[in-house]
Design an enzyme around this catalytic site. Structure first.
Site, PDB file in Angstrom:
ATOM      1  N   ASP A   1     116.466  77.172  56.915  1.00 46.43           N
ATOM      2  CA  ASP A   1     117.867  77.558  57.115  1.00 46.43           C
ATOM      3  C   ASP A   1     118.571  77.559  55.762  1.00 46.43           C
ATOM      4  O   ASP A   1     119.629  76.957  55.582  1.00 46.43           O
ATOM      5  CB  ASP A   1     118.542  76.596  58.084  1.00 46.43           C
ATOM      6  CG  ASP A   1     119.856  77.136  58.649  1.00 46.43           C
ATOM      7  OD1 ASP A   1     120.182  78.305  58.381  1.00 46.43           O
ATOM      8  OD2 ASP A   1     120.565  76.388  59.339  1.00 46.43           O
TER       9      ASP A   1
ATOM     10  N   GLU B   1     121.806  58.740  53.947  1.00 43.29           N
ATOM     11  CA  GLU B   1     122.385  58.220  52.717  1.00 43.29           C
ATOM     12  C   GLU B   1     123.427  59.201  52.204  1.00 43.29           C
ATOM     13  O   GLU B   1     123.307  60.422  52.374  1.00 43.29           O
ATOM     14  CB  GLU B   1     121.302  57.992  51.658  1.00 43.29           C
ATOM     15  CG  GLU B   1     120.680  59.255  51.108  1.00 43.29           C
ATOM     16  CD  GLU B   1     119.800  59.009  49.891  1.00 43.29           C
ATOM     17  OE1 GLU B   1     120.320  58.509  48.869  1.00 43.29           O
ATOM     18  OE2 GLU B   1     118.603  59.330  49.973  1.00 43.29           O
ATOM     19  N   TRP B   2     124.459  58.697  51.594  1.00 40.80           N
ATOM     20  CA  TRP B   2     125.540  59.524  51.059  1.00 40.80           C
ATOM     21  C   TRP B   2     125.116  60.129  49.730  1.00 40.80           C
ATOM     22  O   TRP B   2     124.507  59.465  48.889  1.00 40.80           O
ATOM     23  CB  TRP B   2     126.793  58.684  50.871  1.00 40.80           C
ATOM     24  CG  TRP B   2     127.973  59.454  50.361  1.00 40.80           C
ATOM     25  CD1 TRP B   2     128.366  59.597  49.061  1.00 40.80           C
ATOM     26  CD2 TRP B   2     128.901  60.209  51.153  1.00 40.80           C
ATOM     27  NE1 TRP B   2     129.481  60.386  48.990  1.00 40.80           N
ATOM     28  CE2 TRP B   2     129.844  60.778  50.249  1.00 40.80           C
ATOM     29  CE3 TRP B   2     129.034  60.452  52.518  1.00 40.80           C
ATOM     30  CZ2 TRP B   2     130.895  61.572  50.685  1.00 40.80           C
ATOM     31  CZ3 TRP B   2     130.087  61.247  52.952  1.00 40.80           C
ATOM     32  CH2 TRP B   2     131.001  61.792  52.028  1.00 40.80           C
TER      33      TRP B   2
END
Length: 303
Positions: free
Chosen positions: A203, A97-98
């Protein structure tokens, strides 16, 4: 540049797009390990990463990590919509999803710290360290087979695989190699054997979170596993760090244990080795500084 093939691949791969039309495809920022695109349909936007010279497993494991972070419900995480092969081509693709981004407000940064603390309070079901499957840190494989001892996990699943890989690539001259193996033999001098097995992003640097237009912080690009939460904190401080508000909010919600500052360089060493392997000898001096701090000079390592 014609990106029609991206739109075609997304239309074929992402479930639920049968009644949507691809309106546009443009290059997007983000996704350091591949090509990145914004794909806009008649209903929504998608963020799409592709890498045609890497296996699709790279993106499947990333999607699994995003799913774990989403289920923790501590911070916003984009929903994976597809992870797998690029239809009709070699390589892999990930569609998410953006996330509309906006300026990082003070409250956004504080929410990131508080949310990460809440995420870290979630631990593995049986208290062991690792994950159900191996994944990746950047483009490098990351071993996650479960272990009961954190010292053994950090030595055998984190430092040792990178030591072997760096040596195979000619990045461990004799002195560096001796100090690194000596340090691994001595890890129990500094690291706790049974810290809480927290759910880690894995990360966590400044490029792997977004400030949403809605004011929420979002996590992206994880290398998830269960381990000592100080690993996330240590890497967050390695390359410039996060704003002070982030650390203040985290400490208020979940204060680090005593001795963190002494352990921090040991946890940063993993990421320095990753960067040494991926980007070259520019990171060698930073690796050597950590090794000298904990393992002395090369000659003493042979004693």
């Amino acid at each position: 540049m014609n990106h029609q093939w991206i739109g075609d691949a997304v239309a074929r791969a992402v479930p639920g797009l049968a009644d949507e039309r691809i309106m546009s495809v443009r290059e997007a920022r983000g996704g350091d390990i591949g090509e990145s695109y914004c794909v806009e349909t008649t209903r929504r936007k998608l963020f799409v990463k592709v890498r045609r010279d890497m296996p699709a497993d790279l993106f499947r494991r990333e999607a699994e990590g995003l799913g774990l972070l989403r289920r923790a419900k501590a911070l916003a995480v984009p929903e994976p919509l597809y992870a797998g092969e690029i239809p009709g081509q070699a390589g892999g693709m990930l569609a998410l999803e953006w996330v509309e981004t906006g300026p990082a407000r003070p409250e956004t940064i504080e929410a990131l710290g508080t949310g990460l603390a809440a995420q870290h309070r979630g631990t593995s079901p049986d208290g062991r360290y690792g994950l159900h499957a191996d994944n990746y840190i950047g483009l490098l494989p990351q071993a996650n087979a479960w272990l009961d001892s954190w010292v053994a996990f950090y030595r055998d699943r984190r430092l040792l695989p990178l030591a072997k890989l760096a040596e195979a690539r000619g990045m461990l001259p004799a002195g560096r190699r001796d100090r690194l193996y000596r340090l691994m033999d001595r890890l129990d001098r500094w690291l706790p054997d049974r810290p809480a097995a927290s759910l880690l992003h894995g990360d966590l640097w400044s490029g792997n979170w977004l400030s949403g237009a809605d004011g929420r912080p979002w996590l992206i690009d994880p290398a998830v596993y269960y381990g000592d939460r100080e690993c996330d904190l240590a890497f967050s401080e390695l390359f410039g760090g996060f704003p002070a508000r982030f650390y203040a909010a985290y400490r208020e919600a979940y204060p680090p244990d005593g001795g963190y500052e002494e352990r921090k360089p040991l946890y940063q060493l993993y990421h320095l080795l990753v960067h040494l392997i991926l980007f070259g000898e520019a990171y060698g001096p930073a690796v050597d500084r950590v090794l000298r701090r904990y393992a002395g000079d090369a000659s003493s390592s042979l004693a």
